[in-house]
Design a protein around this motif. Structure first.
Motif, PDB file in Angstrom:
ATOM      1  N   SER A 155       0.825  -1.212   0.000  1.00  0.00           N
ATOM      2  CA  SER A 155       0.000   0.000   0.000  1.00  0.00           C
ATOM      3  C   SER A 155       0.856   1.257   0.000  1.00  0.00           C
ATOM      4  O   SER A 155       0.510   2.262  -0.653  1.00  0.00           O
ATOM      5  N   LYS A 156       1.967   1.213   0.713  1.00  0.00           N
ATOM      6  CA  LYS A 156       2.836   2.384   0.765  1.00  0.00           C
ATOM      7  C   LYS A 156       3.608   2.579  -0.542  1.00  0.00           C
ATOM      8  O   LYS A 156       3.943   3.713  -0.910  1.00  0.00           O
ATOM      9  N   HIS A 158       2.281   1.940  -3.391  1.00  0.00           N
ATOM     10  CA  HIS A 158       1.270   2.350  -4.369  1.00  0.00           C
ATOM     11  C   HIS A 158       0.307   3.325  -3.685  1.00  0.00           C
ATOM     12  O   HIS A 158      -0.852   3.003  -3.447  1.00  0.00           O
ATOM     13  N   PRO A 159       0.786   4.530  -3.345  1.00  0.00           N
ATOM     14  CA  PRO A 159      -0.019   5.466  -2.556  1.00  0.00           C
ATOM     15  C   PRO A 159      -1.323   5.865  -3.246  1.00  0.00           C
ATOM     16  O   PRO A 159      -1.381   6.003  -4.471  1.00  0.00           O
ATOM     17  N   ASN A 160      -2.375   5.977  -2.416  1.00  0.00           N
ATOM     18  CA  ASN A 160      -3.694   6.440  -2.860  1.00  0.00           C
ATOM     19  C   ASN A 160      -4.360   5.532  -3.888  1.00  0.00           C
ATOM     20  O   ASN A 160      -5.237   5.972  -4.634  1.00  0.00           O
ATOM     21  N   THR A 161      -3.965   4.278  -3.930  1.00  0.00           N
ATOM     22  CA  THR A 161      -4.568   3.367  -4.912  1.00  0.00           C
ATOM     23  C   THR A 161      -5.168   2.107  -4.283  1.00  0.00           C
ATOM     24  O   THR A 161      -5.955   1.428  -4.939  1.00  0.00           O
ATOM     25  N   ARG A 181      -5.803   0.649   8.639  1.00  0.00           N
ATOM     26  CA  ARG A 181      -5.215   1.940   8.287  1.00  0.00           C
ATOM     27  C   ARG A 181      -4.565   2.610   9.502  1.00  0.00           C
ATOM     28  O   ARG A 181      -3.432   3.106   9.408  1.00  0.00           O
ATOM     29  N   LYS A 185      -0.595   1.971   9.767  1.00  0.00           N
ATOM     30  CA  LYS A 185      -0.267   3.113   8.904  1.00  0.00           C
ATOM     31  C   LYS A 185      -0.288   2.721   7.423  1.00  0.00           C
ATOM     32  O   LYS A 185       0.388   3.337   6.593  1.00  0.00           O
ATOM     33  N   ASP A 187      -1.523   2.598   3.675  1.00  0.00           N
ATOM     34  CA  ASP A 187      -2.131   3.615   2.818  1.00  0.00           C
ATOM     35  C   ASP A 187      -3.328   2.983   2.112  1.00  0.00           C
ATOM     36  O   ASP A 187      -3.258   2.592   0.942  1.00  0.00           O
ATOM     37  N   GLN A 189      -7.762   3.084   1.567  1.00  0.00           N
ATOM     38  CA  GLN A 189      -8.983   3.866   1.640  1.00  0.00           C
ATOM     39  C   GLN A 189     -10.171   2.927   1.785  1.00  0.00           C
ATOM     40  O   GLN A 189     -10.235   1.893   1.104  1.00  0.00           O
TER      41      GLN A 189
END
Length: 331
Positions: A155-156, A158-161, A181, A185, A187, A189
Motif C-alpha cells: 500500500s505504501k 502504491h499510494p492512494n490506490t 489503516r 499506517k 495507505d 482507503q
C-alpha cells in the motif's frame, strides 16, 4: 458469487433438514418442560434478524420450534444495518415473544452514531450467546502479498490506490478496514459495498484490494480466486489451518471478533430470560445445531445469563474504544 449463493442455499436446506429430523426423532417428544411458574411459550415466538447472516438464527429456531412445539418464526429486517430490527424489538412487549438475533454490528451502530439509535445495555436484556467468529483477511489471488506486513508495504509503494472493501458503512468489516489503516499506517482507503457478496466479487476481480469476511469467502479461497493472508481471532481457523492469526504476524492490535446472540426487550421477566437461556444452551449443544453453526462460520459457545451480560459489557467497551481510536466515521 454463485459459490456464495450455493453455500447459502445449502445452509438454509440444512436448517430445514434439522427441523425435520427432530420432528421425526423419538427424543422430540421429550421437549424441555416449561416452568410450572410460567406458561412459556404458549404461542409462536418472533426472532427478528437485522444485520448479519440469518442462518445461525434459523438453525436454532428449527430446534426450538420442535422441542417447544411452538413455532419460532425468523423474520429478516435488514434495513439500516439492523436499526429497524433493533427498534422493532425494543418497542415490542417485554414478554419473551419478540426476540432479537444480535451481532457485534449492534454495538458498532451504537458507537458510531450520535445520538445512538439504541443503547444495548439500556434497551435490551442479554439472553444467550450462540457463538463467536473471527474475520478472515483476504486479497485477490493476483495481488503479490501473502501476509499483513507485505500488504502494508504494497500500500505504501502504491499510494492512494489501495482500497479496503467493506460490507457496508458502520459494520465490522468497516471497522476492520479503519483499524488496518490506523494501527499499521497502511495507505488504504475504505470502499463500502452493499453487502459481503458484492465486496467479495470486486476483491476477487482485483477491483478492490483487501476485505474482511467470514465463511462466505471459503469457497473462493479454496478455488484460488482469493488468498487468505490472516485471521483476526485469537487462534487459527480449523477450515484454514495454514493461515496465521494477526497476532502471530506481529499485529495483535488488529484482533477483532464478531459474535451472534439473542436479546429480548428490557424488562422481560427474569424467569422467561432464564428459561430461554437454558433452552438455547441445549440447542447450541445439540450436535446437529452445533454443526449448522460451524457451517455458518461460528465457533459455537454458550454461557449463563450473568456471564453473557459481562461479555456484552466487555464487548461494548472494546468496540467503542476501537471505533474511536481508529478514527472511523459513518459519513
Amino acid at each position: 458469487m454463485k459459490t456464495i449463493l450455493r453455500r447459502q442455499l445449502a445452509l438454509h436446506a440444512l436448517a430445514a433438514a434439522i427441523g425435520a429430523a427432530w420432528a421425526c426423532a423419538p427424543s422430540a417428544a421429550n421437549a424441555q418442560p416449561s416452568s410450572p411458574a410460567i406458561d412459556y411459550p404458549n404461542k409462536p415466538v418472533r426472532l427478528i434478524v437485522g444485520g448479519g447472516s440469518e442462518l445461525p438464527a434459523r438453525v436454532v429456531a428449527a430446534y426450538l420450534s420442535t422441542t417447544w412445539k411452538q413455532q419460532v418464526n425468523v423474520e429478516p429486517l435488514p434495513s439500516a444495518g439492523g436499526v429497524v430490527a433493533a427498534r422493532t424489538v425494543k418497542d415490542a412487549p417485554a414478554d419473551g415473544y419478540t426476540l432479537l438475533n444480535t451481532t457485534g454490528a449492534y454495538l458498532l451502530n451504537q458507537a458510531a452514531r450520535t445520538p445512538p439509535p439504541f443503547v444495548m445495555s439500556r434497551d435490551f436484556v442479554p439472553v444467550a450467546l450462540l457463538g463467536t467468529a473471527p474475520q478472515i483477511v483476504v486479497v485477490p489471488s493476483s495481488l503479490p502479498v501473502k501476509n499483513i506486513a507485505e500488504l502494508v508495504a504494497y500500500s505504501k509503494a502504491h499510494p492512494n490506490t489501495v482500497n479496503c472493501a467493506s460490507a457496508g458503512v458502520g459494520g465490522s468489516s468497516h471497522l476492520a478496514c479503519e483499524m488496518l489503516r490506523h494501527y499499521t499506517k497502511a495507505d488504504v482507503q475504505h470502499l463500502p459495498f452493499r453487502g459481503v457478496g458484492p465486496a467479495l466479487v470486486d476483491v476477487s476481480a482485483g477491483r478492490a484490494h483487501v476485505t474482511y469476511t467470514a465463511v462466505a469467502a471459503l469457497g473462493a479461497i479454496k478455488e484460488g480466486r482469493l488468498r487468505a493472508i490472516a485471521v483476526t481471532g485469537a487462534k487459527r481457523l480449523g477450515a484454514l489451518p495454514d493461515v496465521p492469526t494477526v497476532t502471530e504476524q506481529g499485529f495483535p492490535q488488529l484482533t477483532l471478533i464478531t459474535w451472534y446472540g439473542i436479546h429480548a426487550p428490557a424488562r422481560t421477566p427474569a424467569a422467561v430470560v432464564d428459561l430461554l437461556n437454558r433452552a438455547i444452551d441445549k440447542a447450541v449443544k445439540d450436535p446437529a445445531v452445533m454443526q449448522g453453526l460451524v457451517n455458518a462460520g461460528l465457533e459455537p459457545e454458550t454461557m449463563p445469563v450473568a456471564a453473557f451480560s459481562s461479555f456484552m459489557a466487555a464487548q461494548e467497551e472494546s468496540v467503542t474504544r476501537l471505533w474511536r481510536e481508529s478514527g472511523a466515521k459513518i459519513d
